[in-house]
Design a protein around this motif. Structure first.
Motif, PDB file in Angstrom:
ATOM      1  N   VAL A  94       0.839  -1.199   0.000  1.00 49.59           N
ATOM      2  CA  VAL A  94       0.000   0.000   0.000  1.00 49.59           C
ATOM      3  C   VAL A  94       0.873   1.249   0.000  1.00 49.59           C
ATOM      4  O   VAL A  94       0.598   2.210  -0.729  1.00 49.59           O
ATOM      5  CB  VAL A  94      -0.966  -0.004   1.212  1.00 49.59           C
ATOM      6  N   LEU A  95       1.949   1.232   0.780  1.00 47.75           N
ATOM      7  CA  LEU A  95       2.850   2.385   0.802  1.00 47.75           C
ATOM      8  C   LEU A  95       3.486   2.604  -0.560  1.00 47.75           C
ATOM      9  O   LEU A  95       3.619   3.741  -1.011  1.00 47.75           O
ATOM     10  CB  LEU A  95       3.939   2.196   1.865  1.00 47.75           C
ATOM     11  N   GLN A  96       3.872   1.532  -1.230  1.00 49.78           N
ATOM     12  CA  GLN A  96       4.470   1.651  -2.562  1.00 49.78           C
ATOM     13  C   GLN A  96       3.463   2.224  -3.550  1.00 49.78           C
ATOM     14  O   GLN A  96       3.815   3.053  -4.383  1.00 49.78           O
ATOM     15  CB  GLN A  96       4.987   0.288  -3.050  1.00 49.78           C
ATOM     16  N   GLU A  97       2.220   1.771  -3.451  1.00 51.99           N
ATOM     17  CA  GLU A  97       1.182   2.293  -4.347  1.00 51.99           C
ATOM     18  C   GLU A  97       0.940   3.769  -4.085  1.00 51.99           C
ATOM     19  O   GLU A  97       0.774   4.548  -5.017  1.00 51.99           O
ATOM     20  CB  GLU A  97      -0.118   1.511  -4.169  1.00 51.99           C
ATOM     21  N   ASP A  98       0.928   4.165  -2.809  1.00 52.57           N
ATOM     22  CA  ASP A  98       0.727   5.578  -2.468  1.00 52.57           C
ATOM     23  C   ASP A  98       1.849   6.437  -3.022  1.00 52.57           C
ATOM     24  O   ASP A  98       1.617   7.541  -3.501  1.00 52.57           O
ATOM     25  CB  ASP A  98       0.642   5.759  -0.946  1.00 52.57           C
ATOM     26  N   LYS A  99       3.064   5.934  -2.967  1.00 52.00           N
ATOM     27  CA  LYS A  99       4.209   6.698  -3.472  1.00 52.00           C
ATOM     28  C   LYS A  99       4.164   6.817  -4.991  1.00 52.00           C
ATOM     29  O   LYS A  99       4.622   7.790  -5.548  1.00 52.00           O
ATOM     30  CB  LYS A  99       5.521   6.035  -3.050  1.00 52.00           C
ATOM     31  N   SER A 100       3.625   5.826  -5.672  1.00 51.55           N
ATOM     32  CA  SER A 100       3.631   5.852  -7.137  1.00 51.55           C
ATOM     33  C   SER A 100       2.407   6.543  -7.731  1.00 51.55           C
ATOM     34  O   SER A 100       2.359   6.788  -8.919  1.00 51.55           O
ATOM     35  CB  SER A 100       3.737   4.423  -7.688  1.00 51.55           C
TER      36      SER A 100
END
Length: 59
Positions: A41-47
């Protein structure tokens, strides 16, 4: 009779120990899965901003 009860109690204690180990193993796996989901989820938020910029240029 006393020996049979003693064997039964020992068997029950062994079963309980194995059951507790399985619960601990399962808890550990669930915690690992939760961590993977959090990281995902954090990776998706960053991208997300990158996706928005890319969409703006391609439309």
């Amino acid at each position: 009779m006393e020996k049979e009860i003693e064997c039964l109690v020992e068997a029950l204690i062994t079963m309980l120990g194995k059951s507790n180990k399985r619960v601990n193993d399962l808890t550990s796996r669930v915690e690992q899965l939760e961590e993977i989901i959090r990281e995902s989820v954090l990776q998706e938020d960053k991208s997300e901003p990158i996706k928005e910029v890319h969409a703006a240029f391609t439309n």
